[in-house]
Write an enzyme that holds these catalytic residues in place. Structure first.
Site, mmCIF file in Angstrom:
data_model
loop_
_atom_site.group_PDB
_atom_site.id
_atom_site.type_symbol
_atom_site.label_atom_id
_atom_site.label_comp_id
_atom_site.label_asym_id
_atom_site.label_seq_id
_atom_site.Cartn_x
_atom_site.Cartn_y
_atom_site.Cartn_z
ATOM 1 N N TYR A 14 1.295 -1.375 -0.226
ATOM 2 C CA TYR A 14 0.192 -0.682 0.446
ATOM 3 C C TYR A 14 0.857 1.351 -0.384
ATOM 4 O O TYR A 14 0.759 2.042 -0.455
ATOM 5 C CB TYR A 14 -1.405 -0.538 1.132
ATOM 6 C CG TYR A 14 -1.577 -0.923 0.938
ATOM 7 C CD1 TYR A 14 -2.375 -1.375 0.345
ATOM 8 C CD2 TYR A 14 -2.022 -2.086 2.377
ATOM 9 C CE1 TYR A 14 -3.555 -2.471 0.103
ATOM 10 C CE2 TYR A 14 -3.163 -3.238 2.360
ATOM 11 C CZ TYR A 14 -3.838 -2.967 1.219
ATOM 12 O OH TYR A 14 -4.740 -4.313 0.415
ATOM 13 N N PRO A 27 -11.317 0.179 -1.517
ATOM 14 C CA PRO A 27 -12.551 -0.728 -1.924
ATOM 15 C C PRO A 27 -13.682 -0.141 -1.838
ATOM 16 O O PRO A 27 -13.576 0.659 -0.961
ATOM 17 C CB PRO A 27 -13.042 -2.086 -1.427
ATOM 18 C CG PRO A 27 -11.401 -2.347 -0.750
ATOM 19 C CD PRO A 27 -10.913 -0.482 -0.708
ATOM 20 N N HIS A 250 -7.559 0.764 1.751
ATOM 21 C CA HIS A 250 -7.375 -0.149 2.102
ATOM 22 C C HIS A 250 -6.181 -0.869 3.196
ATOM 23 O O HIS A 250 -5.474 -1.490 4.093
ATOM 24 C CB HIS A 250 -7.005 -1.437 0.676
ATOM 25 C CG HIS A 250 -7.499 -2.814 1.268
ATOM 26 N ND1 HIS A 250 -6.952 -3.130 2.030
ATOM 27 C CD2 HIS A 250 -7.784 -3.363 -0.218
ATOM 28 C CE1 HIS A 250 -7.654 -4.579 1.674
ATOM 29 N NE2 HIS A 250 -7.923 -4.497 0.641
ATOM 30 N N SER A 460 -11.442 -11.527 -4.350
ATOM 31 C CA SER A 460 -11.870 -11.851 -2.902
ATOM 32 C C SER A 460 -13.239 -12.059 -2.505
ATOM 33 O O SER A 460 -14.401 -11.426 -3.008
ATOM 34 C CB SER A 460 -11.481 -10.106 -2.247
ATOM 35 O OG SER A 460 -12.116 -10.471 -1.025
#
Length: 531
Positions: A14, A27, A250, A460
């Site tokens: 990240y 997301p 995230h 996912s």
């Protein structure tokens, strides 16, 4: 930290990434459409939602959050302590995540943004008790009424930029004392609530796709992209037209803890009626001021253009698969997750006549501070199944091949969640080599290593009690992002791809996916008949 990996993972996955967080890593979550269509309904809903999150926060503060278990083993609950009162802060080369809940006087305010204008809303009384739903509603009314101007500069859109660009603009922005205080107030808030303007009207079938896009990026600078602070860990989005959901940064946490929080909040909102409370006059929520010199105004214009390009770039398809849910594979003693993964393999194979590297995230929360490991869903067995599926000469073997592929997928998943996967192990070796400044081991320079890590399918499962769907952008320019929530009798999918890539098509892949799921059901039913 306890885990040899968690800091390295946060950096490499990240904080080192210089891509915008909106769409590329953050997301979105879409909640079922609400039935309000006006600002009163919007604010009543927002007030209940805020109270619900504060109710969840009380469990975190008192450490009474029940520990979750997986296969009889307790899971690390650390991520729950990272999602509130935290924010990502841009740096010129690398970002950091700050958690402000840890100090002596943890913040007691949230930020509310409407018409691109940010407000500080204190959500606790002086005695430490949270405001009631009714009190929050009154405060939201005040915020709404003092942010009716629509010509304000959307400072928040700066957070949607490439991280280096935003890092530079950020340092310019906070040179001014007023701006610095305003930015700090947003960063330190418990979470952010975005009161969005209505989306452009679309047909019912396009509605879900549009809302998913709205949660990921806000729809562009003419719509709600400026009504965000994308660095904020948690942003709840409540539209005037009944569209609602959230987006989250995230770096501090995975999807499941976020969805667990959502389930709690939705449940709380069902139980809570707005009760009129005797009104003690509450202070006016404080509007955050920004001074925008010409240079920053130029940055804002640039960010608007980039955001509009990005919003056009992303194709989002929500597939509400209504023919069956997780009960069906279970009735055939098959893992619903593995079953869905094989349907994805089949859909991809039918569309491209080949398979591709596939990533499915698996939780490492059995370990302290564990994040994720990858399950590679494409196996020799999955390929044998997908090839046989449309081969008339293999009619007899199909079901057995499906069963074998599912069994292998279960084994790989089991290995991954118990720390026996390969991806994070390889990452550790690579990071060690980099830190020791030795030459990088040859395997990491090998073309096949790069090819194997180019995940055209990035998937996912994020299951929740609430009928919601999570979505995220693809991991690679020519790939897909696929998230799914298997409910008992239906499955929610979100499929994303980039429009600029000729080879990918989210709509087409979701059609192949629907057909694959139906064909696999037919296959199993034929077998049960003959047995």
């Amino acid at each position: 930290s306890q885990s040899w990996l968690s800091d390295w993972w946060m950096q490499s996955a990240y904080l080192d990434s210089r891509m915008p967080v909106a769409m590329y890593t953050s997301p979105g979550v879409v909640l079922p459409k609400m039935h309000f269509q006006d600002r009163q309904g919007q604010m009543r809903f927002a007030a209940k939602l805020i109270a619900g999150v504060l109710d969840f926060k009380s469990m975190i503060d008192s450490e009474t959050l029940p520990v979750e278990y997986l296969g009889g083993k307790p899971l690390c609950m650390d991520q729950y302590y990272q999602v509130l009162t935290s924010c990502r802060i841009p740096g010129p080369k690398r970002d950091v995540v700050m958690n402000y809940a840890i100090g002596k006087t943890p913040p007691s305010h949230i930020t509310v943004v409407h018409n691109f204008q940010f407000f500080v809303l204190d959500v606790y009384n002086s005695d430490g008790s949270p405001l009631t739903v009714d009190q929050i509603y009154v405060q939201l009314e005040k915020i709404w009424n003092s942010s009716l101007q629509t010509n304000k500069e959307p400072v928040g859109i700066l957070t949607s930029n490439h991280r280096n660009t935003w890092g530079k603009a950020y340092n310019n922005l906070i040179k001014d004392k007023t701006n610095k205080e305003s930015v700090r107030a947003i960063q330190k808030s418990i979470f952010t609530v975005c009161l969005d303007a209505p989306m452009p009207r679309v047909s019912d079938e396009m509605y879900h796709n549009k809302v998913a896009a709205q949660m990921l990026h806000g729809g562009g600078s003419r719509w709600n992209s400026g009504n965000r602070w994308f660095d904020k860990t948690l942003q709840f989005i409540v539209g005037e037209d009944g569209s609602c959901g959230l987006t989250y940064e995230h770096a501090p946490a995975e999807g499941p803890p976020i969805v667990f929080l959502v389930d709690h909040v939705v449940d709380y909102m069902k139980r809570t009626e707005m009760v009129r409370t005797p009104m003690i006059p509450l202070p006016m929520p404080q509007k955050l001021r920004f001074n925008i010199p010409p240079e920053i105004k130029k940055d804002i214009e640039k960010a608007k253009q980039n955001m509009n390009i990005m919003a056009h770039e992303l194709d989002v398809r929500v597939l509400n698969f209504t023919h069956y849910g997780r009960k069906f594979p279970k009735s055939h003693k098959m893992s619903p997750d593995a079953f869905i993964q094989m349907a994805l393999q089949l859909a991809y194979y039918r569309m491209y006549q080949t398979c591709c590297p596939t990533y499915e995230s698996a939780s490492l929360r059995m370990f302290r501070l564990g994040r994720t490991e990858a399950v590679r869903s494409t196996t020799t067995e999955s390929l044998q199944f997908t090839k046989a599926m449309d081969d008339p000469s293999k009619h007899v073997q199909k079901a057995a091949l499906l069963e074998k592929a599912i069994k292998v997928h279960r084994e790989h998943t089991h290995m991954a969640i118990h720390g026996q996967g390969i991806e994070r192990h390889m990452l550790g070796l690579k990071m060690m080599a980099i830190e020791d400044l030795t030459s990088l081991p040859e395997i990491f320079m090998d073309t096949s290593f790069a090819v194997a890590a180019h995940f055209n399918l990035y998937t996912s499962q994020v299951g929740s009690k609430t009928d919601c769907v999570m979505c995220f952008g693809p991991m690679v320019p020519d790939g897909y992002g696929i998230c799914y929530n298997p409910m008992d009798d239906h499955i929610n999918f979100a499929v994303t791809a980039f429009n600029s890539c000729e080879e990918t098509n989210a709509m087409k892949l979701s059609q192949f996916l629907e057909d694959s799921l139906l064909d696999m059901k037919t296959l199993l039913e034929q077998v049960s008949k003959t047995q």
